[in-house]
Design a protein around this motif. Structure first.
Motif, PDB file in Angstrom:
ATOM      1  N   GLN A 140      38.488  43.880  42.811  1.00 58.32           N
ATOM      2  CA  GLN A 140      39.236  44.902  42.084  1.00 58.32           C
ATOM      3  C   GLN A 140      39.442  44.420  40.659  1.00 58.32           C
ATOM      4  OE1 GLN A 140      43.268  45.429  43.396  1.00 58.32           O
ATOM      5  NE2 GLN A 140      43.305  47.586  42.812  1.00 58.32           N
ATOM      6  N   GLN A 141      39.144  45.270  39.682  1.00 58.57           N
ATOM      7  CA  GLN A 141      39.234  44.834  38.294  1.00 58.57           C
ATOM      8  C   GLN A 141      40.688  44.720  37.858  1.00 58.57           C
ATOM      9  OE1 GLN A 141      36.523  46.625  35.595  1.00 58.57           O
ATOM     10  NE2 GLN A 141      37.641  46.006  33.767  1.00 58.57           N
ATOM     11  N   VAL A 142      40.993  43.585  37.244  1.00 53.87           N
ATOM     12  CA  VAL A 142      42.333  43.352  36.705  1.00 53.87           C
ATOM     13  C   VAL A 142      42.359  43.843  35.266  1.00 53.87           C
ATOM     14  CG1 VAL A 142      44.007  41.577  36.066  1.00 53.87           C
ATOM     15  CG2 VAL A 142      42.726  41.373  38.205  1.00 53.87           C
ATOM     16  N   ASP A 143      43.399  44.536  34.902  1.00 50.69           N
ATOM     17  CA  ASP A 143      43.553  45.019  33.527  1.00 50.69           C
ATOM     18  C   ASP A 143      43.737  43.817  32.599  1.00 50.69           C
ATOM     19  OD1 ASP A 143      44.085  46.287  31.178  1.00 50.69           O
ATOM     20  OD2 ASP A 143      45.975  47.199  31.830  1.00 50.69           O
ATOM     21  N   LEU A 144      42.755  43.596  31.720  1.00 45.31           N
ATOM     22  CA  LEU A 144      42.780  42.424  30.843  1.00 45.31           C
ATOM     23  C   LEU A 144      43.398  42.710  29.478  1.00 45.31           C
ATOM     24  CD1 LEU A 144      39.284  40.868  31.624  1.00 45.31           C
ATOM     25  CD2 LEU A 144      41.507  40.239  32.562  1.00 45.31           C
ATOM     26  N   SER A 145      43.866  43.923  29.268  1.00 45.41           N
ATOM     27  CA  SER A 145      44.528  44.210  27.993  1.00 45.41           C
ATOM     28  C   SER A 145      45.873  43.497  27.965  1.00 45.41           C
ATOM     29  CB  SER A 145      44.729  45.718  27.824  1.00 45.41           C
ATOM     30  OG  SER A 145      45.559  46.230  28.851  1.00 45.41           O
TER      31      SER A 145
END
Length: 699
Positions: free
Chosen positions: A575-580
């Motif tokens: 699951q992609q983690v929000d890197l902002s």
């Protein structure tokens, strides 16, 4: 092991291997002992009846009772003599003989036998391959060094015998005194930890210094030194700082947390001052042995020479010290007593025509200022100034004040004469202002060390060690010693947050996994043999559902081209983690043979080895130590929220460091481990990737 007092002040000594043969080590040691030693000395040699007009004994059993034996015979014979010493209840033995572990494998076997005999009879053994032991307070020179140094309060140990002889010769010229000196040799029994414990309890030792090439048991050393430095400062040179020719590490942490980093971290945690050179070692030692403590890191400079005053100011600015800011009362006092043209601010320039009384008045005013921690007296020789008289006055002021006074009376013969006077009062004197500041900086560093609070590590109880043991055991059973993201369950078992994800072994399986998540996914090659996944196209971020199968094929193909012989276990779909608004960190561990598990934290991501912005500690790491590690990073402002960025959740990062530290303490079979990156966000921190190496022999 017994206490070592009788090693340094024995009532009688036997030299086994004593001889009157010219140039022989046994003869040199016997003669050295004859010169100043207060006790009795007996030669032991089965081939002699008389040595230097002294009755010679055939063996230890026939000799009078002694408290120390010095062995100067071939290595194999030394074993027999040590056994004999044990049977006649001798507590202390110095083995000068070489031919042990420093030589070859057969020598190593002999040394192990030596250790066994010493253990059996509970003998304090110095060496083998030692220059010997010196104790000036008893006049004992049980070494083949050239001379007995003058008496002092510095105790000195060294793994290098050559460094001992050179240091003694150098120190005699400079009137530097010692209490005890020990050439450690191979450290088969008595080592650096034993000596700092002994000297820490010795009221006649004010400071312990040493030259070490290694520390046998780093954790024991840390525990012992922490107690000792509260009363007796310890200063060491540790050689071998580079690792030329070291093996390629299997992880980022392994690359960046090498032997030098281990010693740097270990000595720091022990509270030991580390010197970078022999000169700095003794600059620290002289200040720590002779001067009172520094309560605040501020210096007043009193000088009759403007140029050297500026030099001192520059050096102070580059150190951990600062120029003191005088109170209004102090400025007024300087204004009243100094002539027009003098500088009444710091540095205080009392002008080149200053006689002794003007110096003394200015020093008194500076010492009386509550903002001044120490006074540096910096002088250039003139026709109106007597260095000898000034030195006497400085000594008197030192006796009546509890603040350090450091001398920097520059010059030749006059300065040498003043130095001898200052030495009597424990005030070091240097030609170079930089060295004077170094001594004061040593006091400042010691003050910082003594103000630290140490806390015990509090383990987490919500961990699942059985799950970790199963994962590691399964890997070893499969013949795998290197694990990657497929083993993220290890982190989950110890409460370290990870993103949801699974390993796919085919494009269609990757698609099924990706369909569990609403948004895009991250895909990574799963291979224990590939360290730099991004470099070879093994990572794809932000993959949409429709592109997952193509991404799988592309990642595997890239891996095959990059490293054809690599073991490929599949592709991790996460699951992609929000890197902002995040900061990427690396948190890792490496096992060190001297100190155990090291823990590293630093700026992470794909540039980790380019920036090498890291902090290292010997584990286990407490919450306070973990917080300090983060504060040491150059990237720390990013975590605090620089340039409008939201601050990261530091407590979550600290907890990951602690939990990882506990994991590797519980499982010493984990030799190296990287979590890179740990994504630090405003409300949490998440471990995104994992790589570790196992030593199956430790499971």
């Amino acid at each position: 092991m017994q206490k070592l007092q009788t090693l340094f002040a024995p009532s009688a000594i036997a030299v086994v291997g004593a001889t009157d043969r010219e140039g022989a080590v046994g003869g040199a040691i016997f003669q050295n002992l004859q010169k100043n030693f207060e006790g009795k000395v007996y030669p032991v040699n089965p081939n002699r009846d008389v040595i230097f007009d002294k009755e010679c004994y055939q063996d230890l059993a026939s000799a009078p009772e002694v408290e120390l034996v010095v062995i100067v015979v071939p290595a194999k014979v030394a074993l027999q003599v040590l056994e004999e010493a044990g049977k006649v209840n001798i507590d202390n033995v110095i083995v000068i003989s070489a031919g042990f572990s420093e030589q070859n494998d057969s020598g190593e076997m002999l040394e192990q036998q030596l250790i066994g005999i010493a253990d059996e009879y509970d003998i304090n053994l110095i060496g083998p391959n030692s220059l010997g032991v010196i104790s000036t307070h008893s006049g004992m020179n049980a070494s083949f060094g050239p001379a007995l140094p003058q008496t002092g309060t510095i105790s000195f140990m060294s793994q290098s015998g050559a460094f001992v002889t050179a240091t003694i010769d150098w120190a005699i010229q400079r009137n530097i005194g010692f209490k005890d000196i020990v050439s450690l040799g191979n450290k088969a029994v008595v080592d650096e930890t034993d000596l700092i414990k002994e000297w820490g309890d010795d009221p006649e030792t004010d400071v312990v210094i040493g030259y070490l090439e290694g520390i046998d048991d780093g954790r024991e050393f840390i525990d012992a030194a922490r107690d000792v430095v509260m009363d007796t400062p310890v200063v060491l040179i540790k050689s071998g700082q580079t690792e030329a020719g070291a093996r390629a590490a299997a992880s980022h942490t392994g690359t960046m947390a090498g032997s030098e980093q281990a010693y740097e971290a270990g000595l720091r945690q022990a509270g030991v001052l580390r010197a970078d050179s022999a000169e700095q070692l003794f600059d620290y030692a002289r200040a720590l042995a002779g001067l009172p403590s520094l309560d605040q890191n501020t210096v007043a400079v009193v000088t009759n020479a403007g140029g050297p005053g500026v030099m001192a100011t520059d050096v102070i600015g580059e150190s951990k010290l600062s120029l003191a800011t005088f109170t209004e009362e102090t400025i007024d006092a300087f204004d009243d007593c100094l002539p027009a043209g003098a500088n009444i601010y710091n540095p205080v320039d009392i002008i080149g025509d200053a006689p002794v009384d003007r110096f003394v008045e200015a020093i008194k005013i500076a010492l009386s200022d509550r903002n001044v921690g120490a006074v540096l007296v910096l002088g250039a020789p003139t026709a109106v100034l007597s260095y000898a008289d000034l030195a006497e006055e400085m000594g008197a002021l030192a006796e009546s004040h509890d603040k350090p006074i450091m001398g920097c009376l520059m010059g030749g013969k006059e300065a040498d004469a003043a130095t001898k006077i200052l030495d009597k009062h424990g005030i070091p004197n240097y030609f170079d202002p930089a060295r004077a500041i170094t001594g004061l900086e040593g006091l400042a560093r010691l003050n910082t060390i003594r103000s630290r609070e140490y806390h015990s590590f509090e383990p987490f109880d919500d961990v699942n060690s059985d799950r970790v043991e199963q994962i590691l055991s399964d890997a070893v059973a499969d013949g795998r010693s290197r694990l990657g993201v497929e083993s993220m369950g290890i982190l989950e078992a110890y409460g370290i947050p990870t993103p949801e994800g699974e390993i796919a072994t085919s494009p269609s399986e990757a698609k099924e996994i990706a369909e569990q998540y609403e948004n895009s996914v991250v895909m990574k090659i799963v291979s224990p043999d590939i360290v730099h996944k991004s470099d070879m196209g093994g990572v794809d971020v932000g993959v949409k559902q429709r592109d997952v199968e193509d991404a799988y094929e592309r990642i595997v193909t890239n891996a095959r081209r990059y490293q054809p012989d690599a073991t490929i276990l599949g592709v991790q779909v996460q699951q992609q983690v929000d890197l902002s608004e995040t900061t990427e960190l690396i948190i890792g561990t490496k096992y060190d043979s001297q100190f155990g598990q090291l823990v590293l934290a630093g700026l992470g991501g794909i540039f980790v080895e380019i920036f090498e912005d890291t902090a290292v500690r010997v584990g286990p790491v407490t919450d306070r130590e973990a917080a300090t590690m983060l504060s040491e990073l150059r990237a720390y402002p990013l975590l605090r929220g620089a340039r409008g960025r939201p601050a990261a959740d530091e407590q979550s990062i600290i907890e990951i460091i602690q939990r990882l530290s506990q994991l590797v303490e519980d499982f010493p079979a984990i030799m190296e481990l990287d979590i890179n990156p740990v994504v630090a966000r405003p409300n949490d921190a998440v471990a995104i990737d994992l790589r570790l190496t196992i030593d199956e022999g430790k499971l």
